[in-house]
Design a protein around this motif. Structure first.
Motif, PDB file in Angstrom:
ATOM      1  N   LYS A   1       0.842  -1.190   0.000  1.00  0.00           N
ATOM      2  CA  LYS A   1       0.000   0.000   0.000  1.00  0.00           C
ATOM      3  C   LYS A   1       0.875   1.237   0.000  1.00  0.00           C
ATOM      4  CE  LYS A   1      -3.948   2.239   2.160  1.00  0.00           C
ATOM      5  NZ  LYS A   1      -4.750   2.161   0.906  1.00  0.00           N
ATOM      6  N   VAL A   2       0.493   2.185  -0.815  1.00  0.00           N
ATOM      7  CA  VAL A   2       1.105   3.506  -0.831  1.00  0.00           C
ATOM      8  C   VAL A   2       0.030   4.498  -0.408  1.00  0.00           C
ATOM      9  CG1 VAL A   2       2.274   5.271  -2.184  1.00  0.00           C
ATOM     10  CG2 VAL A   2       2.675   2.842  -2.689  1.00  0.00           C
ATOM     11  N   THR A   3       0.344   5.318   0.559  1.00  0.00           N
ATOM     12  CA  THR A   3      -0.641   6.269   1.049  1.00  0.00           C
ATOM     13  C   THR A   3       0.021   7.617   1.277  1.00  0.00           C
ATOM     14  OG1 THR A   3      -2.425   6.575   2.668  1.00  0.00           O
ATOM     15  CG2 THR A   3      -0.306   5.825   3.519  1.00  0.00           C
ATOM     16  N   GLU A   4      -0.798   8.630   1.433  1.00  0.00           N
ATOM     17  CA  GLU A   4      -0.261   9.972   1.635  1.00  0.00           C
ATOM     18  C   GLU A   4      -0.194  10.315   3.119  1.00  0.00           C
ATOM     19  OE1 GLU A   4      -1.652  12.078  -2.574  1.00  0.00           O
ATOM     20  OE2 GLU A   4      -2.540  12.719  -0.666  1.00  0.00           O
ATOM     21  N   THR A   5       0.756  11.142   3.442  1.00  0.00           N
ATOM     22  CA  THR A   5       0.886  11.618   4.818  1.00  0.00           C
ATOM     23  C   THR A   5      -0.425  12.225   5.311  1.00  0.00           C
ATOM     24  OG1 THR A   5       3.241  12.079   4.509  1.00  0.00           O
ATOM     25  CG2 THR A   5       2.137  13.218   6.304  1.00  0.00           C
ATOM     26  N   GLY A   6      -0.807  11.849   6.518  1.00  0.00           N
ATOM     27  CA  GLY A   6      -2.004  12.406   7.126  1.00  0.00           C
ATOM     28  C   GLY A   6      -3.264  11.596   6.904  1.00  0.00           C
ATOM     29  N   THR A   7      -3.215  10.586   6.055  1.00  0.00           N
ATOM     30  CA  THR A   7      -4.406   9.775   5.809  1.00  0.00           C
ATOM     31  C   THR A   7      -4.450   8.595   6.771  1.00  0.00           C
ATOM     32  OG1 THR A   7      -3.273   8.429   4.154  1.00  0.00           O
ATOM     33  CG2 THR A   7      -4.430  10.389   3.378  1.00  0.00           C
ATOM     34  N   PRO A   8      -5.654   8.132   7.088  1.00  0.00           N
ATOM     35  CA  PRO A   8      -5.763   6.939   7.942  1.00  0.00           C
ATOM     36  C   PRO A   8      -5.537   5.674   7.116  1.00  0.00           C
ATOM     37  CG  PRO A   8      -7.932   7.777   7.416  1.00  0.00           C
ATOM     38  CD  PRO A   8      -6.958   8.733   6.805  1.00  0.00           C
ATOM     39  N   VAL A   9      -4.944   4.684   7.758  1.00  0.00           N
ATOM     40  CA  VAL A   9      -4.665   3.416   7.086  1.00  0.00           C
ATOM     41  C   VAL A   9      -4.997   2.280   8.043  1.00  0.00           C
ATOM     42  CG1 VAL A   9      -2.886   1.951   6.062  1.00  0.00           C
ATOM     43  CG2 VAL A   9      -2.781   4.434   5.750  1.00  0.00           C
ATOM     44  N   THR A  10      -5.649   1.252   7.533  1.00  0.00           N
ATOM     45  CA  THR A  10      -5.924   0.061   8.340  1.00  0.00           C
ATOM     46  C   THR A  10      -5.369  -1.167   7.649  1.00  0.00           C
ATOM     47  OG1 THR A  10      -7.908   0.981   9.375  1.00  0.00           O
ATOM     48  CG2 THR A  10      -7.707  -1.410   9.341  1.00  0.00           C
ATOM     49  N   LEU A  11      -4.587  -1.925   8.391  1.00  0.00           N
ATOM     50  CA  LEU A  11      -4.054  -3.192   7.916  1.00  0.00           C
ATOM     51  C   LEU A  11      -4.803  -4.314   8.624  1.00  0.00           C
ATOM     52  CD1 LEU A  11      -0.221  -2.408   8.036  1.00  0.00           C
ATOM     53  CD2 LEU A  11      -1.902  -1.802   6.280  1.00  0.00           C
ATOM     54  N   ARG A  12      -5.035  -5.375   7.886  1.00  0.00           N
ATOM     55  CA  ARG A  12      -5.831  -6.478   8.438  1.00  0.00           C
ATOM     56  C   ARG A  12      -4.994  -7.742   8.513  1.00  0.00           C
ATOM     57  NH1 ARG A  12     -10.001 -10.345   5.753  1.00  0.00           N
ATOM     58  NH2 ARG A  12     -11.320 -11.014   7.491  1.00  0.00           N
ATOM     59  N   CYS A  13      -5.179  -8.460   9.610  1.00  0.00           N
ATOM     60  CA  CYS A  13      -4.596  -9.786   9.783  1.00  0.00           C
ATOM     61  C   CYS A  13      -5.727 -10.757  10.064  1.00  0.00           C
ATOM     62  CB  CYS A  13      -3.589  -9.790  10.925  1.00  0.00           C
ATOM     63  SG  CYS A  13      -2.859 -11.413  11.242  1.00  0.00           S
ATOM     64  N   HIS A  14      -5.799 -11.793   9.268  1.00  0.00           N
ATOM     65  CA  HIS A  14      -6.844 -12.801   9.419  1.00  0.00           C
ATOM     66  C   HIS A  14      -6.190 -14.166   9.596  1.00  0.00           C
ATOM     67  CE1 HIS A  14     -10.730 -14.770   8.782  1.00  0.00           C
ATOM     68  NE2 HIS A  14     -10.098 -15.622   7.988  1.00  0.00           N
ATOM     69  N   GLN A  15      -6.620 -14.902  10.622  1.00  0.00           N
ATOM     70  CA  GLN A  15      -6.070 -16.227  10.873  1.00  0.00           C
ATOM     71  C   GLN A  15      -7.172 -17.277  10.877  1.00  0.00           C
ATOM     72  OE1 GLN A  15      -5.406 -17.862  14.593  1.00  0.00           O
ATOM     73  NE2 GLN A  15      -6.169 -16.131  15.824  1.00  0.00           N
ATOM     74  N   THR A  16      -6.787 -18.468  10.472  1.00  0.00           N
ATOM     75  CA  THR A  16      -7.731 -19.591  10.455  1.00  0.00           C
ATOM     76  C   THR A  16      -7.330 -20.667  11.455  1.00  0.00           C
ATOM     77  OG1 THR A  16      -6.523 -20.625   8.636  1.00  0.00           O
ATOM     78  CG2 THR A  16      -8.374 -19.183   8.049  1.00  0.00           C
ATOM     79  N   GLU A  17      -6.372 -20.345  12.345  1.00  0.00           N
ATOM     80  CA  GLU A  17      -5.836 -21.336  13.275  1.00  0.00           C
ATOM     81  C   GLU A  17      -6.529 -21.313  14.640  1.00  0.00           C
ATOM     82  OE1 GLU A  17      -3.574 -23.465  12.184  1.00  0.00           O
ATOM     83  OE2 GLU A  17      -3.598 -22.430  10.250  1.00  0.00           O
ATOM     84  N   ASN A  18      -7.390 -20.324  14.860  1.00  0.00           N
ATOM     85  CA  ASN A  18      -8.077 -20.173  16.144  1.00  0.00           C
ATOM     86  C   ASN A  18      -7.092 -19.969  17.300  1.00  0.00           C
ATOM     87  OD1 ASN A  18     -10.573 -19.968  17.519  1.00  0.00           O
ATOM     88  ND2 ASN A  18     -10.353 -22.044  18.319  1.00  0.00           N
ATOM     89  N   HIS A  19      -5.929 -19.347  16.994  1.00  0.00           N
ATOM     90  CA  HIS A  19      -4.963 -19.051  18.047  1.00  0.00           C
ATOM     91  C   HIS A  19      -5.397 -17.840  18.853  1.00  0.00           C
ATOM     92  CE1 HIS A  19      -2.608 -22.215  16.685  1.00  0.00           C
ATOM     93  NE2 HIS A  19      -1.525 -21.607  16.255  1.00  0.00           N
ATOM     94  N   ARG A  20      -5.120 -17.901  20.144  1.00  0.00           N
ATOM     95  CA  ARG A  20      -5.577 -16.843  21.045  1.00  0.00           C
ATOM     96  C   ARG A  20      -4.760 -15.558  20.917  1.00  0.00           C
ATOM     97  NH1 ARG A  20      -5.552 -17.140  27.692  1.00  0.00           N
ATOM     98  NH2 ARG A  20      -6.242 -14.985  28.036  1.00  0.00           N
ATOM     99  N   TYR A  21      -3.435 -15.710  20.715  1.00  0.00           N
ATOM    100  CA  TYR A  21      -2.558 -14.547  20.745  1.00  0.00           C
ATOM    101  C   TYR A  21      -2.253 -14.069  19.327  1.00  0.00           C
ATOM    102  CZ  TYR A  21      -1.753 -15.346  25.700  1.00  0.00           C
ATOM    103  OH  TYR A  21      -1.925 -15.494  27.052  1.00  0.00           O
TER     104      TYR A  21
END
Lengths: 114, 113
Positions: free
Chosen positions: A11-31
């Motif tokens: 992702k390339v974004t401009e200074t001052g903009t909000p950014v959200t990164l997502r992590c998705h797991q299928t292992e059902n790990h708690r941490y």
């Protein structure tokens, strides 16, 4: 590879903009963890989660927030991106918080703030 | 301030040679010392780990040596192969349920055929 999916991968974004990164797991790990990787610094912990709605700060948490509303998803938000947040971001998961538990890492998200 | 100091930053070794990476720490609360291997474009993956109650651990061509009194540990890659070319990170974490890892800065190993 462990069942970890990070999005977006780039992702390339401009200074001052909000950014959200997502992590998705299928292992059902708690941490779940967010790290950033920068040359000369290795990986540094930003935030981590030890359960749904349970999160805590790591060593470089300023400028970042996280949320975990479901076991499988851990979101990292940059409220107002700065050039110093240009980095490669890795999500990791572990089954328990015990020190002998292996951490599995995703493939990373390369973020560039211009 | 980096809690785990790693050296060298990079090294080049001939095929069949030995690669040695060193790490040092100050926090005596650290009780678990893993090494991670990372290939370009991939996330790190656990390679081998040691606890301070043993001085050496070997898995195949990879050996960790641990010196508790000196607060140092090292990774030896014996009979280095081109497929070992990667970045290696040492790390440390405290005991109990505190699984937050403190990483070294990384060493890029290049094995020349």
């Amino acid at each position: 590879d462990a069942g970890i999916t990070q999005s977006p991968r780039h992702k390339v974004t401009e200074t001052g903009t909000p950014v959200t990164l997502r992590c998705h797991q299928t292992e059902n790990h708690r941490y779940m963890y967010w790290y950033r990787q920068d040359p000369g610094h290795g990986l540094r912990l930003i935030h981590y989660s030890y359960g749904v709605k349970d999160t805590d700060k790591g060593e470089v948490s300023d400028g970042y927030s996280v949320s975990r509303s479901k076991t499988e998803d851990f979101l990292l938000t940059l409220e107002s991106a700065t050039s110093s947040q240009t980095s490669v971001y890795f999500c990791a998961i572990s089954r328990t918080g015990h020190m002998n538990t292996e951490a599995f890492f995703g493939q990373g998200t390369r973020l560039t703030v211009v | 301030q980096q809690q785990v100091k790693q050296s060298p930053q990079s090294l080049i070794v001939q095929k069949g040679g030995i690669s040695i990476i060193n790490c040092a720490y100050e926090n005596t609360a650290f009780d678990y010392f893993p090494w991670y291997q990372q290939f370009p474009g991939k996330g790190p993956a656990l390679l081998i780990a040691i606890r301070p109650d043993v001085s050496e651990k070997k898995e195949g061509r990879f050996t960790i040596s641990f010196n508790k009194s000196a607060k140092q540990f090292s990774l030896h890659i014996m009979d280095s192969q081109p497929g070992d070319s990667a970045t290696y990170f040492c790390a440390a974490s405290k005991g109990g349920n505190d699984y937050k890892l403190s990483f070294g800065a990384g060493t890029t190993v290049t094995v020349r055929a």
